[in-house]
Design a protein around this motif. Sequence first.
Motif, PDB file in Angstrom:
ATOM      1  N   TYR A   1      -9.628  -2.604  -2.651  1.00 16.23           N
ATOM      2  CA  TYR A   1     -10.172  -1.844  -1.466  1.00 16.23           C
ATOM      3  C   TYR A   1     -11.397  -1.141  -1.538  1.00 16.23           C
ATOM      4  O   TYR A   1     -12.109  -0.653  -0.818  1.00 16.23           O
ATOM      5  CB  TYR A   1      -9.068  -0.690  -1.129  1.00 16.23           C
ATOM      6  N   ALA A   2     -11.757  -0.780  -3.029  1.00 15.43           N
ATOM      7  CA  ALA A   2     -13.040  -0.022  -3.417  1.00 15.43           C
ATOM      8  C   ALA A   2     -14.107  -0.885  -2.539  1.00 15.43           C
ATOM      9  O   ALA A   2     -15.226  -0.187  -2.369  1.00 15.43           O
ATOM     10  CB  ALA A   2     -13.139   0.131  -4.778  1.00 15.43           C
TER      11      ALA A   2
ATOM     12  N   MET B   1      -5.607   6.783  -3.938  1.00 13.13           N
ATOM     13  CA  MET B   1      -4.889   5.603  -3.985  1.00 13.13           C
ATOM     14  C   MET B   1      -5.628   4.783  -5.107  1.00 13.13           C
ATOM     15  O   MET B   1      -6.862   5.115  -5.421  1.00 13.13           O
ATOM     16  CB  MET B   1      -4.972   5.010  -2.867  1.00 13.13           C
ATOM     17  N   ASP B   2      -4.843   3.830  -5.805  1.00 13.55           N
ATOM     18  CA  ASP B   2      -5.339   2.922  -6.519  1.00 13.55           C
ATOM     19  C   ASP B   2      -6.286   1.977  -5.785  1.00 13.55           C
ATOM     20  O   ASP B   2      -5.967   1.656  -4.518  1.00 13.55           O
ATOM     21  CB  ASP B   2      -4.525   1.973  -7.303  1.00 13.55           C
ATOM     22  N   ALA B   3      -7.737   1.808  -6.166  1.00 15.44           N
ATOM     23  CA  ALA B   3      -8.558   0.921  -5.162  1.00 15.44           C
ATOM     24  C   ALA B   3      -8.042  -0.340  -5.282  1.00 15.44           C
ATOM     25  O   ALA B   3      -8.251  -1.013  -4.476  1.00 15.44           O
ATOM     26  CB  ALA B   3      -9.748   0.841  -6.109  1.00 15.44           C
TER      27      ALA B   3
ATOM     28  N   THR C   1       0.899  -1.210  -0.047  1.00 17.77           N
ATOM     29  CA  THR C   1      -0.177   0.001   0.016  1.00 17.77           C
ATOM     30  C   THR C   1       0.897   1.170  -0.041  1.00 17.77           C
ATOM     31  O   THR C   1       0.710   2.243  -0.670  1.00 17.77           O
ATOM     32  CB  THR C   1      -0.863  -0.203   1.259  1.00 17.77           C
ATOM     33  N   TYR C   2       1.730   1.250   0.947  1.00 25.70           N
ATOM     34  CA  TYR C   2       2.625   2.387   0.815  1.00 25.70           C
ATOM     35  C   TYR C   2       3.663   2.625  -0.406  1.00 25.70           C
ATOM     36  O   TYR C   2       3.686   3.654  -0.887  1.00 25.70           O
ATOM     37  CB  TYR C   2       3.719   2.225   2.112  1.00 25.70           C
ATOM     38  N   LYS C   3       3.851   1.331  -0.902  1.00 22.84           N
ATOM     39  CA  LYS C   3       4.929   1.606  -2.026  1.00 22.84           C
ATOM     40  C   LYS C   3       3.824   2.124  -3.146  1.00 22.84           C
ATOM     41  O   LYS C   3       4.292   2.997  -4.130  1.00 22.84           O
ATOM     42  CB  LYS C   3       5.273   0.273  -2.444  1.00 22.84           C
TER      43      LYS C   3
ATOM     44  N   TRP D   1     -14.837  -1.921  -0.225  1.00 27.11           N
ATOM     45  CA  TRP D   1     -14.929  -1.416   1.465  1.00 27.11           C
ATOM     46  C   TRP D   1     -14.970   0.071   1.323  1.00 27.11           C
ATOM     47  O   TRP D   1     -15.680   0.581   2.499  1.00 27.11           O
ATOM     48  CB  TRP D   1     -13.960  -1.916   2.573  1.00 27.11           C
ATOM     49  N   MET D   2     -14.149   0.761   0.719  1.00 32.26           N
ATOM     50  CA  MET D   2     -14.058   2.081   0.802  1.00 32.26           C
ATOM     51  C   MET D   2     -14.567   2.980  -0.315  1.00 32.26           C
ATOM     52  O   MET D   2     -14.331   4.322  -0.320  1.00 32.26           O
ATOM     53  CB  MET D   2     -12.515   2.461   1.168  1.00 32.26           C
ATOM     54  N   GLY D   3     -15.026   2.525  -1.224  1.00 32.83           N
ATOM     55  CA  GLY D   3     -15.357   3.157  -2.440  1.00 32.83           C
ATOM     56  C   GLY D   3     -14.362   3.557  -3.302  1.00 32.83           C
ATOM     57  O   GLY D   3     -13.301   3.204  -3.196  1.00 32.83           O
ATOM     58  N   ASP D   4     -14.474   4.248  -4.396  1.00 31.81           N
ATOM     59  CA  ASP D   4     -13.578   4.352  -5.451  1.00 31.81           C
ATOM     60  C   ASP D   4     -12.451   5.238  -5.297  1.00 31.81           C
ATOM     61  O   ASP D   4     -11.327   5.026  -5.696  1.00 31.81           O
ATOM     62  CB  ASP D   4     -14.298   4.771  -6.866  1.00 31.81           C
ATOM     63  N   ASN D   5     -12.792   6.357  -4.537  1.00 30.43           N
ATOM     64  CA  ASN D   5     -11.755   7.307  -4.540  1.00 30.43           C
ATOM     65  C   ASN D   5     -11.332   7.562  -3.209  1.00 30.43           C
ATOM     66  O   ASN D   5     -11.838   8.115  -2.213  1.00 30.43           O
ATOM     67  CB  ASN D   5     -12.366   8.796  -4.692  1.00 30.43           C
ATOM     68  N   ILE D   6     -10.345   6.514  -3.004  1.00 33.16           N
ATOM     69  CA  ILE D   6      -9.814   6.874  -1.517  1.00 33.16           C
ATOM     70  C   ILE D   6      -8.165   7.813  -1.644  1.00 33.16           C
ATOM     71  O   ILE D   6      -7.500   7.466  -2.267  1.00 33.16           O
ATOM     72  CB  ILE D   6      -8.968   5.312  -1.200  1.00 33.16           C
ATOM     73  N   GLU D   7      -8.781   8.734  -0.970  1.00 33.56           N
ATOM     74  CA  GLU D   7      -7.922  10.057  -0.699  1.00 33.56           C
ATOM     75  C   GLU D   7      -6.928   9.680   0.526  1.00 33.56           C
ATOM     76  O   GLU D   7      -7.301   9.750   1.360  1.00 33.56           O
ATOM     77  CB  GLU D   7      -8.195  11.146  -0.865  1.00 33.56           C
ATOM     78  N   VAL D   8      -5.737   9.631   0.425  1.00 34.38           N
ATOM     79  CA  VAL D   8      -4.826   9.658   1.612  1.00 34.38           C
ATOM     80  C   VAL D   8      -3.734  10.834   1.417  1.00 34.38           C
ATOM     81  O   VAL D   8      -2.794  10.889   0.379  1.00 34.38           O
ATOM     82  CB  VAL D   8      -3.850   8.245   1.724  1.00 34.38           C
TER      83      VAL D   8
END
Lengths: 416, 227
Positions: free
Chosen positions: A354-355, A369-371, A43-45, A357-364
Amino acid sequence: MLGLLKIAARNLSRNLRRTLITATAIAGGLSLLVWADTLAQGTYKGLIQRGVSELAGHVVVQAEGYQDDPDMHLLVPDLAAVEATVRSVGGPEARVTSRVQVQGLLQSTKNVSGVALLGIDPVTEATVSTWHTKLVTEGDEPGAWLEPDDDRGIVLGIKLAEALEVEVGDKVVLVLQGRDEVINQLFRVRGLLRTGEDNADGFMALTTVAAAQAALERPDTATMVTVHLDDPAAVPAVREALDAALAGSPVEVLPWQEALPEMYRYTILDRQSQLAMFFVMAVIVAMGVLNTVLMSVMERVKEFGVMLALGTTPWQVFRIIVLEGIVLGFFAMLAGGALGILATVPTITYGIDYAQWMGDNIEVAGVTMDAQVYAAWNWPGTIGFCICAWLMTIFASLWPAWRASRLAPVEAMRHV
Amino acid sequence: MPIVTVRDLKRTYQQGQLEVHALRGVDLDIEAGEFTALMGPSGSGKTTLLNQIGALDTPSSGSVLVDGRELAGMTKAQLSALRLNRLGFVFQAYNLIPVLTAYENTEFVLMMRGMPQAERRERVMRTLAAVGLEGMEHRRPAELSGGQQQRVAVARAIVGEPALVLADEPTANLDSKTGNDLIALMRRLNAEQGITFVFATHDPKVMEAATRVVDMVDGEVSSDTRK
Ligand SMILES: Nc1ncnc2c1ncn2[C@@H]1O[C@H](COP(=O)(O)OP(=O)(O)OP(=O)(O)O)[C@@H](O)[C@H]1O
Ligand SMILES: [Mg+2]
């Protein structure tokens, strides 16, 4: 020693059910840890990869003071010379590109919208980011990527185009406040981008560097010159070399950790909280192990009493029990490590969505982030966790072993 | 020099408010080669005395010397070494290590001494043969009868060729035929190998076999007869 080992192994096999349950708990915890760790690393990468490729570079050269006050008029001067220096310092492994950021308004015949315009070099940009792969190709008017000298061409985010009600081939006008008067610059839409990110799709537009420079009335400048490396470990060295080479210019050279501080902090904090969670989990498992080892020792008080009476030293008794921990922990480590690695293979190959659980637009931290997140091998971590699990099991047997070694033989033998 | 010298040995247990005088001043010498039966009613202090001689417990006063060395002056490690190298124990409840086979139980003491494998093997096989357990080397205690288990316990006690074997009611859990066999076995080991035995026992058959009978009453030696 071999004799003690034999006794320890026998003791473990005596209550095989309990031994297997204990080993399963350790192995289960360990494999979960290995799996979660590789996923976090992946994920970090991915996050860093994304942020570095689109928002910055592994090393970024920008105008002095830009990091603290990102004013679009704060520009790297003498771009051609700076870029040449960066290229020669970076060497053949480094991919270098320049970007010019412009905030303004985009006008069509029907509508007007705010725009975050990015002037790019279509050739070198395509080597560092993935926008060129996200062109909309379906429809009756398939778009195209910018040509290097196409200073009248513009590529729009799909939602921006919808808002302006324009299609490929239509005209748009960039409007912004110039030094003396309002600047109007005419572009023709060459292509549309569908990135899946609301921000990019809704507000981003790409032009050539020259076109963006013209809009700012500042030829031979850029917001940033970015260096992209295949080996992130080379960042400090490249940064240092650039710092030295550009010492005379009014620019600052930043590694990505400083250019994207929020994202960097996020990865560090997230890692720390994750390690804390791992630690709590390890303590819980360790307490369970301690409890079972203690139980198994207390069941054998009489036996240890006999051993001590026969002249076995307390130290030998201590070692028998610790050896049980060593053997148990060793096999639990092998099983847990193998299981964790096995469980990681699919998350590396196919990733996790991840989408769901968290929807398409995961902003960190400002980075979308890519889903689909892929795990990444982290061998030092995996091996470290394995060794920790082993050590933990050994530690959990120290206290019971010490108790047993301190038994008074006569009383211990009377124990039932 | 006697193997064991006991002088004015007292052992008092504190039981709440009550003081229990288990030994009230025992004097006793045990010579090499003796086959001594320690008799006396229940509670007379036989087990307490054996534990004192075996360095498993510390006296309230008085002294115990084994091989001429005062136990009170020895460290824990020295006492472990003494038990391991000079003494053998047979307990009433066999007290074998359940995960180990007859062979391994017998081998245990030698292993703790760090004896090389080949030598251990030779000794263990010889000793198990001497106690009549050939062919049962690989059985665990649970797969042996009480008499056979006690034979393993005797094998374990003598395999290290100790100077002295202390046995606390070794025949109490055995039927009379098995008990007789075991007494005969120990008598033979005593005669053939010169191993010194001290028993705490109620068993009249042990008394018959013994070369010396020490009677205890209420924590004291009341009579001491050599045959
Ligand atoms: N750990 C102890 N705590 C308190 N009193 C004890 C303890 N061990 C023994 N005693 C007491 O010391 C006395 C002597 O006990 P000991 O076990 O030596 O007798 P014994 O001659 O071996 O008896 P038996 O023939 O029943 O085995 C008894 O009164 C006993 O209750
Ligand atoms: Mg007794």
